[in-house]
Write a protein that holds these residues in place. Structure first.
Motif, PDB file in Angstrom:
ATOM      1  N   LYS A  47      23.053  -6.056   8.884  1.00 27.47           N
ATOM      2  CA  LYS A  47      22.486  -5.582  10.146  1.00 27.47           C
ATOM      3  C   LYS A  47      23.548  -5.669  11.250  1.00 27.47           C
ATOM      4  N   TYR A  48      23.464  -4.739  12.200  1.00 24.51           N
ATOM      5  CA  TYR A  48      24.352  -4.756  13.365  1.00 24.51           C
ATOM      6  C   TYR A  48      23.521  -4.506  14.620  1.00 24.51           C
ATOM      7  N   ALA A  49      24.062  -4.899  15.777  1.00 24.42           N
ATOM      8  CA  ALA A  49      23.403  -4.640  17.061  1.00 24.42           C
ATOM      9  C   ALA A  49      24.433  -4.752  18.174  1.00 24.42           C
ATOM     10  N   GLY A  50      24.251  -3.920  19.208  1.00 23.16           N
ATOM     11  CA  GLY A  50      25.110  -3.962  20.382  1.00 23.16           C
ATOM     12  C   GLY A  50      24.476  -3.180  21.513  1.00 23.16           C
ATOM     13  N   LYS A  51      24.775  -3.569  22.751  1.00 21.64           N
ATOM     14  CA  LYS A  51      24.204  -2.896  23.926  1.00 21.64           C
ATOM     15  C   LYS A  51      25.221  -1.954  24.539  1.00 21.64           C
ATOM     16  N   VAL A  52      24.735  -0.771  24.933  1.00 19.27           N
ATOM     17  CA  VAL A  52      25.571   0.171  25.672  1.00 19.27           C
ATOM     18  C   VAL A  52      24.850   0.580  26.952  1.00 19.27           C
ATOM     19  N   THR A  53      25.630   1.031  27.927  1.00 21.60           N
ATOM     20  CA  THR A  53      25.102   1.461  29.214  1.00 21.60           C
ATOM     21  C   THR A  53      24.726   2.936  29.148  1.00 21.60           C
ATOM     22  N   LEU A  54      23.599   3.279  29.773  1.00 26.32           N
ATOM     23  CA  LEU A  54      23.134   4.656  29.814  1.00 26.32           C
ATOM     24  C   LEU A  54      23.381   5.253  31.190  1.00 26.32           C
ATOM     25  N   SER A  55      23.564   6.565  31.245  1.00 29.67           N
ATOM     26  CA  SER A  55      23.603   7.259  32.527  1.00 29.67           C
ATOM     27  C   SER A  55      22.285   8.014  32.665  1.00 29.67           C
ATOM     28  N   GLU A  56      21.922   8.341  33.896  1.00 28.80           N
ATOM     29  CA  GLU A  56      20.641   9.001  34.116  1.00 28.80           C
ATOM     30  C   GLU A  56      20.619  10.345  33.395  1.00 28.80           C
ATOM     31  N   GLY A  57      19.510  10.627  32.720  1.00 25.46           N
ATOM     32  CA  GLY A  57      19.365  11.879  31.984  1.00 25.46           C
ATOM     33  C   GLY A  57      19.589  11.682  30.496  1.00 25.46           C
ATOM     34  N   LYS A  58      20.156  12.708  29.862  1.00 22.95           N
ATOM     35  CA  LYS A  58      20.354  12.718  28.408  1.00 22.95           C
ATOM     36  C   LYS A  58      21.606  11.939  28.025  1.00 22.95           C
ATOM     37  N   ASN A  59      21.483  11.077  27.022  1.00 17.69           N
ATOM     38  CA  ASN A  59      22.603  10.273  26.530  1.00 17.69           C
ATOM     39  C   ASN A  59      22.699  10.425  25.025  1.00 17.69           C
ATOM     40  N   GLU A  60      23.893  10.783  24.542  1.00 17.80           N
ATOM     41  CA  GLU A  60      24.114  10.775  23.098  1.00 17.80           C
ATOM     42  C   GLU A  60      24.855   9.486  22.766  1.00 17.80           C
ATOM     43  N   ILE A  61      24.295   8.723  21.855  1.00 17.04           N
ATOM     44  CA  ILE A  61      24.924   7.486  21.394  1.00 17.04           C
ATOM     45  C   ILE A  61      25.434   7.751  19.982  1.00 17.04           C
ATOM     46  N   VAL A  62      26.741   7.571  19.793  1.00 12.74           N
ATOM     47  CA  VAL A  62      27.365   7.825  18.499  1.00 12.74           C
ATOM     48  C   VAL A  62      27.721   6.478  17.871  1.00 12.74           C
ATOM     49  N   VAL A  63      27.279   6.271  16.638  1.00  5.87           N
ATOM     50  CA  VAL A  63      27.560   5.033  15.918  1.00  5.87           C
ATOM     51  C   VAL A  63      28.405   5.386  14.705  1.00  5.87           C
ATOM     52  N   THR A  64      29.555   4.719  14.583  1.00  2.00           N
ATOM     53  CA  THR A  64      30.450   4.954  13.458  1.00  2.00           C
ATOM     54  C   THR A  64      30.642   3.644  12.707  1.00  2.00           C
ATOM     55  N   SER A  65      30.410   3.685  11.404  1.00  2.60           N
ATOM     56  CA  SER A  65      30.593   2.518  10.548  1.00  2.60           C
ATOM     57  C   SER A  65      31.854   2.729   9.722  1.00  2.60           C
ATOM     58  N   TYR A  66      32.735   1.723   9.719  1.00  2.00           N
ATOM     59  CA  TYR A  66      33.968   1.789   8.933  1.00  2.00           C
ATOM     60  C   TYR A  66      33.889   0.778   7.798  1.00  2.00           C
ATOM     61  N   MET A  67      33.863   1.271   6.567  1.00  2.00           N
ATOM     62  CA  MET A  67      33.874   0.392   5.395  1.00  2.00           C
ATOM     63  C   MET A  67      35.098   0.755   4.573  1.00  2.00           C
ATOM     64  N   ASN A  68      36.011  -0.190   4.408  1.00  2.00           N
ATOM     65  CA  ASN A  68      37.271   0.039   3.688  1.00  2.00           C
ATOM     66  C   ASN A  68      38.055   1.202   4.296  1.00  2.00           C
ATOM     67  N   GLY A  69      37.999   1.332   5.626  1.00  2.00           N
ATOM     68  CA  GLY A  69      38.744   2.364   6.319  1.00  2.00           C
ATOM     69  C   GLY A  69      38.088   3.740   6.323  1.00  2.00           C
ATOM     70  N   THR A  70      36.938   3.887   5.647  1.00  2.00           N
ATOM     71  CA  THR A  70      36.261   5.182   5.579  1.00  2.00           C
ATOM     72  C   THR A  70      35.153   5.235   6.627  1.00  2.00           C
ATOM     73  N   PRO A  71      35.216   6.216   7.552  1.00  2.00           N
ATOM     74  CA  PRO A  71      34.188   6.294   8.590  1.00  2.00           C
ATOM     75  C   PRO A  71      32.932   7.029   8.126  1.00  2.00           C
ATOM     76  N   SER A  72      31.805   6.551   8.616  1.00  2.00           N
ATOM     77  CA  SER A  72      30.522   7.226   8.433  1.00  2.00           C
ATOM     78  C   SER A  72      29.898   7.269   9.812  1.00  2.00           C
ATOM     79  N   ARG A  73      29.395   8.435  10.244  1.00  2.00           N
ATOM     80  CA  ARG A  73      28.979   8.596  11.629  1.00  2.00           C
ATOM     81  C   ARG A  73      27.560   9.141  11.729  1.00  2.00           C
ATOM     82  N   GLN A  74      26.807   8.595  12.683  1.00  2.00           N
ATOM     83  CA  GLN A  74      25.479   9.101  13.021  1.00  2.00           C
ATOM     84  C   GLN A  74      25.336   9.037  14.534  1.00  2.00           C
ATOM     85  N   SER A  75      24.382   9.811  15.058  1.00  2.00           N
ATOM     86  CA  SER A  75      24.145   9.758  16.498  1.00  2.00           C
ATOM     87  C   SER A  75      22.650   9.832  16.780  1.00  2.00           C
TER      88      SER A  75
END
Length: 85
Positions: A47-75
């Motif tokens: 499990k992972y968790a972290g806080k990010v700051t939002l700006s007013e309106g629409k915010n896209e949050i991109v999460v990238t996981s690196y396992m053995n140097g290989t990125p996997s990305r979701q938003s």
């Protein structure tokens, strides 16, 4: 690898949001908000968790996981409004 919170298209009333989910144990996870980014590691329960700051309106949050140097990305898209409902 997944994002469990926040839910897609959710409306947040605070200017920060806790982003959490599952990623392989020990992987490096980068959580990118509009204004900042946080780097965390997945714990022994994958499990992972972290806080990010939002700006007013629409915010896209991109999460990238690196396992053995290989990125996997979701938003996830969330909306921030300081107005009370």
């Amino acid at each position: 690898f997944s994002i469990s919170a926040p839910l897609p298209d959710s409306i947040e009333s605070k200017d920060t949001v806790l982003v959490s989910g599952n990623s392989p144990s020990g992987s490096l996870v980068v959580i990118e908000g509009v204004a900042d980014e946080v780097v965390v590691s997945a714990n022994g329960d994958s499990k992972y968790a972290g806080k990010v700051t939002l700006s007013e309106g629409k915010n896209e949050i991109v999460v990238t996981s690196y396992m053995n140097g290989t990125p996997s990305r979701q938003s996830v898209i969330v909306f921030y409004t300081p107005e009370k409902f």
